[in-house]
Design a protein around this motif. Structure first.
Motif, PDB file in Angstrom:
ATOM      1  N   CYS A  10      95.180  81.835  24.119  1.00  0.00           N
ATOM      2  CA  CYS A  10      94.034  81.893  25.037  1.00  0.00           C
ATOM      3  C   CYS A  10      93.816  83.318  25.524  1.00  0.00           C
ATOM      4  O   CYS A  10      94.745  83.996  25.957  1.00  0.00           O
ATOM      5  CB  CYS A  10      94.292  80.980  26.239  1.00  0.00           C
ATOM      6  SG  CYS A  10      93.038  81.113  27.538  1.00  0.00           S
ATOM      7  N   GLU A  11      92.577  83.766  25.451  1.00  0.00           N
ATOM      8  CA  GLU A  11      92.225  85.118  25.900  1.00  0.00           C
ATOM      9  C   GLU A  11      91.351  85.087  27.144  1.00  0.00           C
ATOM     10  O   GLU A  11      90.791  86.108  27.530  1.00  0.00           O
ATOM     11  CB  GLU A  11      91.526  85.873  24.764  1.00  0.00           C
ATOM     12  CG  GLU A  11      92.446  86.120  23.571  1.00  0.00           C
ATOM     13  CD  GLU A  11      91.758  86.848  22.438  1.00  0.00           C
ATOM     14  OE1 GLU A  11      90.520  87.022  22.498  1.00  0.00           O
ATOM     15  OE2 GLU A  11      92.452  87.223  21.481  1.00  0.00           O
ATOM     16  N   GLY A  12      91.208  83.907  27.743  1.00  0.00           N
ATOM     17  CA  GLY A  12      90.521  83.825  29.030  1.00  0.00           C
ATOM     18  C   GLY A  12      89.023  84.028  28.981  1.00  0.00           C
ATOM     19  O   GLY A  12      88.419  84.438  29.971  1.00  0.00           O
ATOM     20  N   HIS A  13      88.428  83.739  27.849  1.00  0.00           N
ATOM     21  CA  HIS A  13      86.971  83.892  27.760  1.00  0.00           C
ATOM     22  C   HIS A  13      86.232  82.914  28.668  1.00  0.00           C
ATOM     23  O   HIS A  13      85.109  83.188  29.089  1.00  0.00           O
ATOM     24  CB  HIS A  13      86.494  83.686  26.321  1.00  0.00           C
ATOM     25  CG  HIS A  13      87.073  84.671  25.367  1.00  0.00           C
ATOM     26  ND1 HIS A  13      86.767  86.002  25.392  1.00  0.00           N
ATOM     27  CD2 HIS A  13      87.981  84.512  24.363  1.00  0.00           C
ATOM     28  CE1 HIS A  13      87.440  86.628  24.434  1.00  0.00           C
ATOM     29  NE2 HIS A  13      88.183  85.742  23.805  1.00  0.00           N
ATOM     30  N   GLY A  14      86.839  81.771  28.910  1.00  0.00           N
ATOM     31  CA  GLY A  14      86.250  80.816  29.849  1.00  0.00           C
ATOM     32  C   GLY A  14      85.136  79.961  29.286  1.00  0.00           C
ATOM     33  O   GLY A  14      84.502  79.210  30.024  1.00  0.00           O
ATOM     34  N   CYS A  16      85.391  77.391  27.442  1.00  0.00           N
ATOM     35  CA  CYS A  16      85.764  75.977  27.579  1.00  0.00           C
ATOM     36  C   CYS A  16      85.396  75.469  28.974  1.00  0.00           C
ATOM     37  O   CYS A  16      84.800  74.398  29.118  1.00  0.00           O
ATOM     38  CB  CYS A  16      87.254  75.790  27.307  1.00  0.00           C
ATOM     39  SG  CYS A  16      88.321  76.830  28.334  1.00  0.00           S
ATOM     40  N   VAL A  32      93.701  79.214  30.418  1.00  0.00           N
ATOM     41  CA  VAL A  32      93.141  77.866  30.542  1.00  0.00           C
ATOM     42  C   VAL A  32      94.128  76.908  31.214  1.00  0.00           C
ATOM     43  O   VAL A  32      95.339  76.960  30.981  1.00  0.00           O
ATOM     44  CB  VAL A  32      92.696  77.350  29.159  1.00  0.00           C
ATOM     45  CG1 VAL A  32      93.881  77.146  28.233  1.00  0.00           C
ATOM     46  CG2 VAL A  32      91.889  76.073  29.304  1.00  0.00           C
ATOM     47  N   CYS A  54      85.869  77.266  21.920  1.00  0.00           N
ATOM     48  CA  CYS A  54      86.884  78.306  22.125  1.00  0.00           C
ATOM     49  C   CYS A  54      86.872  79.275  20.945  1.00  0.00           C
ATOM     50  O   CYS A  54      87.096  78.868  19.814  1.00  0.00           O
ATOM     51  CB  CYS A  54      88.271  77.692  22.278  1.00  0.00           C
ATOM     52  SG  CYS A  54      89.547  78.961  22.450  1.00  0.00           S
ATOM     53  N   PRO A  55      86.636  80.562  21.195  1.00  0.00           N
ATOM     54  CA  PRO A  55      86.514  81.518  20.090  1.00  0.00           C
ATOM     55  C   PRO A  55      87.826  81.850  19.404  1.00  0.00           C
ATOM     56  O   PRO A  55      87.825  82.431  18.320  1.00  0.00           O
ATOM     57  CB  PRO A  55      85.909  82.762  20.756  1.00  0.00           C
ATOM     58  CG  PRO A  55      86.287  82.644  22.191  1.00  0.00           C
ATOM     59  CD  PRO A  55      86.368  81.180  22.503  1.00  0.00           C
ATOM     60  N   VAL A  56      88.946  81.496  20.007  1.00  0.00           N
ATOM     61  CA  VAL A  56      90.238  81.807  19.387  1.00  0.00           C
ATOM     62  C   VAL A  56      91.013  80.537  19.012  1.00  0.00           C
ATOM     63  O   VAL A  56      92.200  80.592  18.696  1.00  0.00           O
ATOM     64  CB  VAL A  56      91.099  82.705  20.304  1.00  0.00           C
ATOM     65  CG1 VAL A  56      90.440  84.065  20.473  1.00  0.00           C
ATOM     66  CG2 VAL A  56      91.352  82.053  21.653  1.00  0.00           C
ATOM     67  N   ALA A  58      92.211  78.003  20.684  1.00  0.00           N
ATOM     68  CA  ALA A  58      93.418  77.771  21.481  1.00  0.00           C
ATOM     69  C   ALA A  58      93.533  76.331  21.963  1.00  0.00           C
ATOM     70  O   ALA A  58      94.539  75.981  22.581  1.00  0.00           O
ATOM     71  CB  ALA A  58      93.424  78.716  22.684  1.00  0.00           C
ATOM     72  N   LEU A  59      92.521  75.517  21.693  1.00  0.00           N
ATOM     73  CA  LEU A  59      92.524  74.142  22.198  1.00  0.00           C
ATOM     74  C   LEU A  59      92.525  73.169  21.027  1.00  0.00           C
ATOM     75  O   LEU A  59      91.648  73.218  20.165  1.00  0.00           O
ATOM     76  CB  LEU A  59      91.284  73.909  23.073  1.00  0.00           C
ATOM     77  CG  LEU A  59      91.194  74.821  24.299  1.00  0.00           C
ATOM     78  CD1 LEU A  59      89.834  74.686  24.950  1.00  0.00           C
ATOM     79  CD2 LEU A  59      92.306  74.501  25.278  1.00  0.00           C
TER      80      LEU A  59
HETATM   81  S1  SF4 Z   1      87.574  79.216  25.588  1.00  0.00           S
HETATM   82 FE1  SF4 Z   1      89.591  79.445  24.618  1.00  0.00          FE
HETATM   83  S2  SF4 Z   1      90.171  81.554  25.048  1.00  0.00           S
HETATM   84 FE2  SF4 Z   1      88.550  81.007  26.469  1.00  0.00          FE
HETATM   85  S3  SF4 Z   1      89.597  80.270  28.329  1.00  0.00           S
HETATM   86 FE3  SF4 Z   1      89.134  78.491  27.044  1.00  0.00          FE
HETATM   87  S4  SF4 Z   1      91.011  78.212  25.836  1.00  0.00           S
HETATM   88 FE4  SF4 Z   1      91.064  80.278  26.645  1.00  0.00          FE
END
Ligand code: SF4
Length: 63
Positions: A10-14, A16, A32, A54-56, A58-59
């Motif tokens: 997770c890179e915290g893009h938010g 999600c 997240v 999620c762009p990476v 992570a979910l």
């Molecule tokens: S969209 Fe993906 S990278 Fe961004 S906060 Fe949510 S889990 Fe993290």
């Protein structure tokens, strides 16, 4: 249904949390946080939508 969050990835893009604020939040370090485990049936579609954006990737959705 459950969501598994990879907080290393997770890179915290938010995105999600923007897509499904009933399911996802961010902590103080912008990682997240899952608000439900397991996800209640009425929020499953939103949870899946949030995981998809999620762009990476992570979910992960688990049945
Ligand atoms: S969209 Fe993906 S990278 Fe961004 S906060 Fe949510 S889990 Fe993290």
């Amino acid at each position: 249904m459950r969501i598994v969050a990879d907080t290393v990835r997770c890179e915290g893009h938010g995105l999600c949390a923007d897509t499904a604020p009933e399911v996802y939040d961010l902590d103080d370090e912008a990682l997240v946080v899952l608000l439900h485990d397991p996800v209640p049936a009425e929020l499953e579609r939103k949870a899946e939508a949030g995981a998809r954006v999620c762009p990476v990737a992570a979910l992960r959705v688990e049945a």
